[in-house]
Every structure is written in structure tokens, then in C-alpha cells.
Design an enzyme around this catalytic site. Structure first.
Site, PDB file in Angstrom:
ATOM      1  N   ILE A  26       0.833  -1.207   0.000  1.00  0.00           N
ATOM      2  CA  ILE A  26       0.000   0.000   0.000  1.00  0.00           C
ATOM      3  C   ILE A  26       0.869   1.260   0.000  1.00  0.00           C
ATOM      4  O   ILE A  26       0.578   2.230  -0.715  1.00  0.00           O
ATOM      5  CB  ILE A  26      -0.957  -0.032   1.216  1.00  0.00           C
ATOM      6  N   TYR A 164      -3.016  -6.064  16.867  1.00  0.00           N
ATOM      7  CA  TYR A 164      -3.059  -5.260  15.638  1.00  0.00           C
ATOM      8  C   TYR A 164      -4.254  -4.297  15.683  1.00  0.00           C
ATOM      9  O   TYR A 164      -4.119  -3.100  15.411  1.00  0.00           O
ATOM     10  CB  TYR A 164      -3.160  -6.211  14.451  1.00  0.00           C
ATOM     11  N   LYS A 168      -4.584  -0.123  15.515  1.00  0.00           N
ATOM     12  CA  LYS A 168      -5.312   0.567  14.450  1.00  0.00           C
ATOM     13  C   LYS A 168      -6.447   1.427  15.008  1.00  0.00           C
ATOM     14  O   LYS A 168      -6.782   2.476  14.439  1.00  0.00           O
ATOM     15  CB  LYS A 168      -5.829  -0.446  13.431  1.00  0.00           C
ATOM     16  N   LEU A 198      -4.363  -7.426  -1.057  1.00  0.00           N
ATOM     17  CA  LEU A 198      -3.276  -8.363  -1.353  1.00  0.00           C
ATOM     18  C   LEU A 198      -1.937  -7.637  -1.396  1.00  0.00           C
ATOM     19  O   LEU A 198      -1.679  -6.827  -2.289  1.00  0.00           O
ATOM     20  CB  LEU A 198      -3.530  -9.064  -2.686  1.00  0.00           C
TER      21      LEU A 198
HETATM   22  P1  NAP Z   1       3.519  -4.519   3.509  1.00  0.00           P
HETATM   23  O1  NAP Z   1       3.393  -4.866   2.072  1.00  0.00           O
HETATM   24  O2  NAP Z   1       4.120  -5.516   4.435  1.00  0.00           O
HETATM   25  O3  NAP Z   1       4.301  -3.132   3.613  1.00  0.00           O
HETATM   26  C1  NAP Z   1       4.652  -2.581   4.854  1.00  0.00           C
HETATM   27  C2  NAP Z   1       5.998  -1.903   4.708  1.00  0.00           C
HETATM   28  O4  NAP Z   1       6.319  -1.274   5.965  1.00  0.00           O
HETATM   29  C3  NAP Z   1       7.117  -2.897   4.396  1.00  0.00           C
HETATM   30  O5  NAP Z   1       7.980  -2.400   3.403  1.00  0.00           O
HETATM   31  C4  NAP Z   1       7.816  -3.003   5.740  1.00  0.00           C
HETATM   32  O6  NAP Z   1       9.170  -3.376   5.641  1.00  0.00           O
HETATM   33  C5  NAP Z   1       7.664  -1.594   6.265  1.00  0.00           C
HETATM   34  N1  NAP Z   1       7.947  -1.521   7.696  1.00  0.00           N
HETATM   35  C6  NAP Z   1       7.719  -2.459   8.636  1.00  0.00           C
HETATM   36  N2  NAP Z   1       8.178  -2.043   9.832  1.00  0.00           N
HETATM   37  C7  NAP Z   1       8.716  -0.813   9.627  1.00  0.00           C
HETATM   38  C8  NAP Z   1       9.365   0.132  10.464  1.00  0.00           C
HETATM   39  N3  NAP Z   1       9.565  -0.127  11.764  1.00  0.00           N
HETATM   40  N4  NAP Z   1       9.775   1.284   9.936  1.00  0.00           N
HETATM   41  C9  NAP Z   1       9.585   1.556   8.625  1.00  0.00           C
HETATM   42  N5  NAP Z   1       9.004   0.700   7.774  1.00  0.00           N
HETATM   43  C10 NAP Z   1       8.562  -0.462   8.269  1.00  0.00           C
HETATM   44  O7  NAP Z   1       2.100  -4.186   4.153  1.00  0.00           O
HETATM   45  P2  NAP Z   1       0.802  -3.485   3.529  1.00  0.00           P
HETATM   46  O8  NAP Z   1      -0.233  -4.529   3.431  1.00  0.00           O
HETATM   47  O9  NAP Z   1       1.144  -2.665   2.368  1.00  0.00           O
HETATM   48  O10 NAP Z   1       0.390  -2.559   4.755  1.00  0.00           O
HETATM   49  C11 NAP Z   1       0.609  -1.155   4.771  1.00  0.00           C
HETATM   50  C12 NAP Z   1      -0.230  -0.549   5.888  1.00  0.00           C
HETATM   51  O11 NAP Z   1      -1.612  -0.795   5.608  1.00  0.00           O
HETATM   52  C13 NAP Z   1       0.047  -1.156   7.253  1.00  0.00           C
HETATM   53  O12 NAP Z   1      -0.009  -0.135   8.237  1.00  0.00           O
HETATM   54  C14 NAP Z   1      -1.091  -2.135   7.435  1.00  0.00           C
HETATM   55  O13 NAP Z   1      -1.370  -2.383   8.796  1.00  0.00           O
HETATM   56  C15 NAP Z   1      -2.216  -1.407   6.739  1.00  0.00           C
HETATM   57  N6  NAP Z   1      -3.301  -2.282   6.295  1.00  0.00           N
HETATM   58  C16 NAP Z   1      -3.072  -3.312   5.435  1.00  0.00           C
HETATM   59  C17 NAP Z   1      -4.136  -4.123   5.046  1.00  0.00           C
HETATM   60  C18 NAP Z   1      -3.964  -5.275   4.094  1.00  0.00           C
HETATM   61  O14 NAP Z   1      -4.913  -6.070   3.941  1.00  0.00           O
HETATM   62  N7  NAP Z   1      -2.830  -5.441   3.451  1.00  0.00           N
HETATM   63  C19 NAP Z   1      -5.420  -3.861   5.530  1.00  0.00           C
HETATM   64  C20 NAP Z   1      -5.612  -2.812   6.410  1.00  0.00           C
HETATM   65  C21 NAP Z   1      -4.545  -2.010   6.786  1.00  0.00           C
HETATM   66  P3  NAP Z   1       9.543  -4.943   5.829  1.00  0.00           P
HETATM   67  O15 NAP Z   1       8.856  -5.667   4.714  1.00  0.00           O
HETATM   68  O16 NAP Z   1      11.026  -4.973   5.753  1.00  0.00           O
HETATM   69  O17 NAP Z   1       8.989  -5.327   7.181  1.00  0.00           O
END
Ligand code: NAP
Length: 269
Positions: A26, A164, A168, A198
Site C-alpha cells: 500500500i 493489531y 489501528k 493483497l
Molecule cells: P507490507 O506490504 O508488508 O508493507 C509494509 C511496509 O512497511 C514494508 O515495506 C515493511 O518493511 C515496512 N515496515 C515495517 N516495519 C517498519 C518500520 N519499523 N519502519 C519503517 N518501515 C517499516 O504491508 P501493507 O499490506 O502494504 O500494509 C501497509 C499498511 O496498511 C500497514 O499499516 C497495514 O497495517 C495497513 N493495512 C493493510 C491491510 C492489508 O490487507 N494489506 C489492511 C488494512 C490495513 P519490511 O517488509 O522490511 O517489514
């Protein structure tokens, strides 16, 4: 604002944006969308390779960007980044706190270390980002827009993700509370609460270490989600980036303290 040309208010030409978590999923889509709408985007992530890859994709597409390694759970790193971006690029107009992790397990078995770790990144990390960006934005003439990543998990409780969901829900309260304090400086603070999207975070259930997909496992995870969602759809990162871009832009200039829910209808609050 000219009602016949409102589409222009979605542009953010000349703005400076920082996106945490920009190395993947995202956050990456948000960085690309903000750059596509005209901003210079600083792609910040604990995964420096991912951050640089996103910045390179923006530059390749004709935009302006750089990658930065940052751990959002380290307050000093976040503050240094905000101060340096303001000094080097002239302002911080948009700051998106998207970085996050998932920790799963039932409440009764949750180790304290897991709880501390997810609070440090998903809640304190957003708090530090809001503080650092807010200090710069309240001191600059144009104000700014902060967008935080919450989740449908904060709206619709489900088992095994309490830590989690707590983070949030905290992000939502932080967003609203801060919005009441900084609005007078033309600083807006909003959040997005995505449904199931995804990404690497959700794909780890079915993507093997070698990158291949376990299709049976994928269907077992994704299909119930799809059926449970009123739009019968699974989100893509761009679905969330569209909301983030709106909130970042002047099209949302009358919105603060709000939560947008690109979630396929899975939670209606
Ligand atoms: P993602 O693909 O895992 O991307 C998250 C990114 O944040 C990764 O590059 C990760 O690096 C980085 N990160 C983790 N810990 C960090 C830190 N301490 N400092 C800086 N960067 C850090 O996840 P995503 O699904 O895109 O999620 C993005 C956001 O949307 C999150 O806040 C998540 O909770 C929220 N969200 C996601 C979903 C979903 O279904 N995917 C739904 C609701 C909300 P590493 O890979 O090296 O850990």
C-alpha cells in the site's frame, strides 16, 4: 475552488510528500500515486532496498523521488527525516504514515514482546510521524496534510488480531485528537481504514519463501474474504492509494479528523 474544474484539486504539483512503508504494498502504491499527481515523494522504509526500488520506479516514470531507510519506531530517526526533508526540499506538505506490521495470536497467549513490538511500529511509529510532520507543517505557511493507516480491523473485531486492532483503533483516536489541535494551522489529519488488500503482509499466508504461490492456500485465505465482502472483491493497493491521494490533496481541504474506508463494504461505520 472552480466547480467546473474540480479535477485539478486532486493534483498536488510541486508538493513535497513523505510516505513511510513506501517499499512495499500500500505504501508503494501511495508513493507512486502521489508522484503521479505531481508531488516530489520521499520513499521511507525500514527496507532500504524496497524504498529505493519505489523511488527508482517514480523517477523512471518521469517523477521526482528519493529512497530513505527509516525505522518508524525510532523517534529520533523520524524527526531527523522530517527536519531534513523540510530543509532540503523546502517543506513537508504531505506525510503518510503507512508502515506497519502484523502480529497474530489469541489474546490469552500473546507474549508481551509481541505486544510491545507491534505497538512500537503500528502505534508509536504513527505517533512519531504525526509529531514530526505536525511540527514542520504547523510552522510553515501552507500547512499540510497527514494521512495515517488504520484498518478495517479497528471497525470489525475478529479473533487472533487483537494487538493489531488495538494499534489501528489507537491510530483513529490519534488522528481525531490531533486534528482538533492543528486545524487552526491549516494542517489536516485523516486516516484510511482498508479492508483486505493483497500485499506482502497478507500474501505471506500463501506465498512460499521462493516467491511461488500456494494456490490452494491462497484460495483458502482469499475466497472466504471475498465472499464475506459486500462488493465480493479483494482490495488492491491502488484502491487504498486513491483514498490517500484524495485526502492528501486540496480536494479534501474541508476534511480533517476523518476515516475513509476503502474496504469493499466489509465494515460500515
Ligand atoms: P507490507 O506490504 O508488508 O508493507 C509494509 C511496509 O512497511 C514494508 O515495506 C515493511 O518493511 C515496512 N515496515 C515495517 N516495519 C517498519 C518500520 N519499523 N519502519 C519503517 N518501515 C517499516 O504491508 P501493507 O499490506 O502494504 O500494509 C501497509 C499498511 O496498511 C500497514 O499499516 C497495514 O497495517 C495497513 N493495512 C493493510 C491491510 C492489508 O490487507 N494489506 C489492511 C488494512 C490495513 P519490511 O517488509 O522490511 O517489514
Amino acid at each position: 475552488m472552480d466547480a467546473t474544474n474540480l479535477i485539478q484539486s486532486f493534483r498536488i504539483d510541486g508538493k513535497v510528500a513523505v510516505v513511510t512503508g513506501a517499499g512495499s504494498g500500500i505504501g508503494r502504491a501511495c508513493a507512486l500515486a502521489l508522484a503521479g499527481a505531481g508531488a516530489t515523494v520521499v520513499c521511507a522504509d525500514v527496507d532500504a532496498t524496497g524504498a529505493n526500488r519505489t523511488a527508482a520506479a517514480i523517477i523512471e516514470a518521469g517523477g521526482s523521488s528519493s529512497g530513505e531507510r527509516i525505522d518508524v519506531s525510532h523517534r529520533d530517526e523520524v524527526e531527523v527525516l522530517a527536519t531534513r526533508v523540510a530543509a532540503e526540499l523546502g517543506s513537508v506538505d504531505v506525510w503518510c504514515n503507512i508502515a506497519g506490521i502484523m502480529v497474530e495470536g489469541p489474546v490469552l497467549d500473546a507474549p508481551e514482546e509481541d505486544f510491545d513490538r507491534i505497538i512500537a511500529i503500528n502505534l508509536k511509529g504513527v505517533f512519531f510521524g504525526c509529531q514530526a510532520a505536525g511540527r514542520v507543517m504547523t510552522a510553515q505557511p501552507g500547512g499540510g496534510s497527514i494521512v495515517n493507516a488504520s484498518s478495517a480491523a479497528a471497525d470489525a473485531p475478529s479473533p487472533n488480531i487483537a494487538c493489531y486492532a488495538i494499534c489501528k483503533a489507537g491510530v483513529v483516536q490519534l488522528t481525531k485528537s490531533m486534528a482538533t489541535e492543528v486545524g487552526k494551522h491549516n494542517v489536516r489529519v485523516n486516516a484510511v481504514a482498508p479492508g483486505f488488500v493483497l500485499t506482502a503482509m497478507t500474501g505471506r499466508y500463501f506465498v512460499r519463501p521462493d516467491g511461488t504461490v500456494d494456490e490452494a492456500m491462497r484460495n483458502a485465505v482469499v475466497e472466504p474474504m471475498r465472499k464475506h465482502t459486500p462488493l465480493r472483491a479483494i482490495g488492491e493497493p491502488e484502491d487504498i492509494a486513491a483514498s490517500v491521494l484524495f485526502l492528501a490533496s486540496d480536494a479534501a481541504r474541508f476534511m480533517t479528523g476523518q476515516v475513509l474506508r476503502p474496504n469493499g463494504g466489509v465494515a460500515m461505520v
